[in-house]
Design an enzyme around this catalytic site. Structure first.
Site: not given
Length: 432
Positions: A134, A25-26, A136-137, A22-23, A18, A152
């Site tokens: 963090d 995969e989803v 944010k939208p 940086g960390m 999906l 997150d």
């Protein structure tokens, strides 16, 4: 990782990921043991090292520790071919960043609803000393029921707990430019007010369709954040209520001490504006949703909107002013039954401490009775008002202004002149 891979002989990932970040995969996946859809996040193999693994596990632990319906549930934590992974609840919804890109600025009630829900997460986070850092939208999703999910927790910190000590990666930004608070930019200490700044930036985005600080380069964006006064969304959208415009402006204050003191204060400001949000076709379901039905009932329970919540009935130190404010907020938010319960609670408290004949007792009972009218319980409201009228006539006499005003209220609720005549007969004759 390739599509169809099985993790632990239980979680089968889908054909395509999906997202990449940086960390890692989803991936969409299927829990074959419990036969349900889930999400699997894996550490990026190209960046795999001890520090990243530690940070990844820490994010999973923090997410699991924050027990709140607006935070995705953590189902499992494991390792596949040396790569740690976490299994999360699947959310059927859209990120707020995508929602604004598709819909443009959102209706005021939806902005308030989303903001109030995020505030409730921040209330829970503050109770355990956790700072997300963090907000944010793109880290908030709106699901098909209209419920928010905060995502997150990779940059989160928990103060005074060595297990969740600050972990950073070389060259990695601790936040998102335009939404991270000035204290984050400067590398200073963060606390719950840091997340309030991110919430302010998110609300600005939802209200205007653009980020609160936006420059051609990262440097110019940061300069705007650090050197310019916080923006007002009302300058871009004049119909924004003044109270909401002031709230967002204050949330984006340069100094933490100039922002609201807590998420509970923000929640209390947003909740009254979140009444009757209009449909969002294709995003929020237009039929009765199971989650909506559940939340509607839960919403009738009076919320604790401040840390020093009023005590239970019968306790002597009830904060009358704050509890009355709570009741008014609940009524403004459409939670009429909960408001009535608070007003009855106030009436009982005042009767114990000031006597049954105190004017405040009558006023709170009148408010409690009238709160049943918008619930469609007109007869119940009238019965309570008739009892109250008898008590007021006994104490103040039939010509007292408060008695006459109550008679007019009963008249407006009664149907036809017969209702008024019956009110006068029962009230002025002691109910006989």
């Amino acid at each position: 990782m390739v599509g169809g891979t099985s993790l632990k002989g239980r979680y089968v990932v889908g054909r395509y990921p999906l997202a990449h970040n940086g960390m890692g995969e989803v991936w969409p996946a299927r829990d074959t043991l419990l036969d349900r859809a889930v999400i699997v996040k894996l550490v990026n193999a190209a960046m795999l090292d001890a520090e990243l693994v530690r940070r990844f596990r820490r994010e999973a632990l923090l997410t699991a520790r924050l027990d709140h319906p607006a935070v995705p549930a953590v189902y499992d934590l494991g390792e596949h071919d040396g790569r740690p992974y976490v299994v999360l609840q699947k959310i059927n919804g859209v990120a707020l960043s995508d929602l604004v890109a598709e819909q443009g600025p959102l209706p005021i009630p939806w902005v308030a609803s989303i903001g109030a829900q995020v505030s409730s997460v921040l209330i829970a986070a503050a109770q355990i000393g956790l700072v997300h850092r963090d907000i944010k939208p793109s880290n908030v999703m709106l699901d098909h029921s209209g419920a928010v999910k905060v995502l997150d927790f990779g940059l989160a910190v928990m103060h005074d707990d060595e297990r969740y000590s600050r972990i950073t990666l070389t060259g990695q930004s601790l936040g998102t430019v335009g939404y991270m608070a000035p204290e984050q930019i400067l590398g200073e200490a963060t606390d719950h007010r840091t997340d309030l700044y991110g919430l302010g930036g998110t609300l600005f985005d939802l209200l205007t369709g653009r980020a609160p600080f936006d420059g051609i380069t990262t440097t110019t964006t940061l300069r705007h954040q650090m050197d310019e006064p916080p923006p007002r969304p009302g300058h871009l959208r004049p119909e924004i209520p003044a109270a909401l415009d002031d709230l967002v402006h204050t949330l984006l204050a340069r100094r933490p001490q100039d922002r609201p003191s807590s998420a509970t204060e923000v929640y209390a400001a947003l909740a009254p504006l979140a009444h009757n949000p209009p449909p969002i076709p294709g995003v929020v379901t237009d039929r009765t949703d199971a989650v909506q039905a559940y939340a509607a009932i839960i919403g009738r329970v009076p919320p604790t909107i401040r840390a020093d919540a009023p005590p239970l009935p019968g306790q002597a130190n009830l904060d009358v002013e704050q509890t009355a404010k709570q009741a008014e907020l609940l009524h403004a938010a459409g939670e009429y039954r909960a408001a009535a319960r608070q007003w009855r609670r106030l009436a009982e408290h005042q009767a114990r401490h000031r006597g049954e004949e105190d004017p405040s007792v009558f006023d709170f009972r009148r408010r409690a009775a009238l709160a049943h009218v918008p619930l469609g319980e007109r007869d119940r409201a009238l019965r309570q008002l008739h009892v109250l009228l008898q008590d007021r006539v006994r104490v103040d006499g039939p010509e007292h202004p408060a008695v006459l005003d109550l008679l007019h209220q009963i008249e407006r609720l009664s149907t036809g002149q017969s209702g008024l005549r019956e009110s006068r007969r029962r009230g002025l004759n002691g109910g006989h």
